[in-house]
Design a protein around this motif. Structure first.
Motif, PDB file in Angstrom:
ATOM      1  N   TYR A  22       0.834  -1.202   0.000  1.00 57.26           N
ATOM      2  CA  TYR A  22       0.000   0.000   0.000  1.00 57.26           C
ATOM      3  C   TYR A  22       0.870   1.254   0.000  1.00 57.26           C
ATOM      4  CZ  TYR A  22      -3.683   3.292   1.079  1.00 57.26           C
ATOM      5  OH  TYR A  22      -4.545   4.348   1.025  1.00 57.26           O
ATOM      6  N   VAL A  27      -1.250   4.018  -1.906  1.00 55.80           N
ATOM      7  CA  VAL A  27      -1.689   5.262  -1.270  1.00 55.80           C
ATOM      8  C   VAL A  27      -1.671   6.443  -2.237  1.00 55.80           C
ATOM      9  CG1 VAL A  27       0.527   5.923  -0.237  1.00 55.80           C
ATOM     10  CG2 VAL A  27      -1.614   6.656   0.816  1.00 55.80           C
ATOM     11  N   TYR A  40      -3.780   6.244   8.289  1.00 55.24           N
ATOM     12  CA  TYR A  40      -3.690   4.806   8.069  1.00 55.24           C
ATOM     13  C   TYR A  40      -3.103   4.219   9.343  1.00 55.24           C
ATOM     14  CZ  TYR A  40      -3.173   0.913   4.700  1.00 55.24           C
ATOM     15  OH  TYR A  40      -3.307  -0.252   3.986  1.00 55.24           O
ATOM     16  N   ALA A  53      -8.043   2.453   7.550  1.00 54.74           N
ATOM     17  CA  ALA A  53      -7.805   3.649   6.746  1.00 54.74           C
ATOM     18  C   ALA A  53      -8.980   4.599   6.936  1.00 54.74           C
ATOM     19  CB  ALA A  53      -7.672   3.284   5.271  1.00 54.74           C
TER      20      ALA A  53
END
Length: 104
Positions: A22, A27, A40, A53
């Motif tokens: 991620y 992201v 997060y 998140a």
């Protein structure tokens, strides 16, 4: 303003792999397409192997439009293929702040 809480239950032993993918691939794609990135989180105590998140949107309509654009992006599809098999389950909640919340 509304907030979306996405709670991912990651397969045991795969948390760092999921978070790393991620960080490196997901992201920035989401920031390009979605509302306001709040934060997060991972869990340390309690239910382990969780990622939470938080995203902020002006409305449910804005959220739907932004998510539709993201889902149409081939780069997002490629990212989803990278994390395929790492998520055990997912829950999503829409949160509305109360009038005295610092997040409005």
């Amino acid at each position: 303003m509304i907030y979306e809480e996405r709670d991912y239950h990651i397969k045991p032993g795969k948390l760092q792999t999921f978070v790393g993918l991620y960080r490196d691939h997901g992201v920035e794609l989401q920031k390009k397409h979605l509302g306001t990135f709040i934060s997060y989180f991972t869990t340390e105590i309690g239910e382990l192997n969780h990622v939470v998140a938080l995203w902020g949107y002006e409305s449910l309509d804005q959220r739907a439009e932004m998510r539709a654009r993201m889902l149409a992006d081939p780069e997002w599809s490629a990212y989803l293929a990278m994390v395929d098999g790492l998520i055990q389950s997912q829950n999503t909640r829409i949160l509305t702040p109360v009038d005295f919340s610092p997040l409005q």
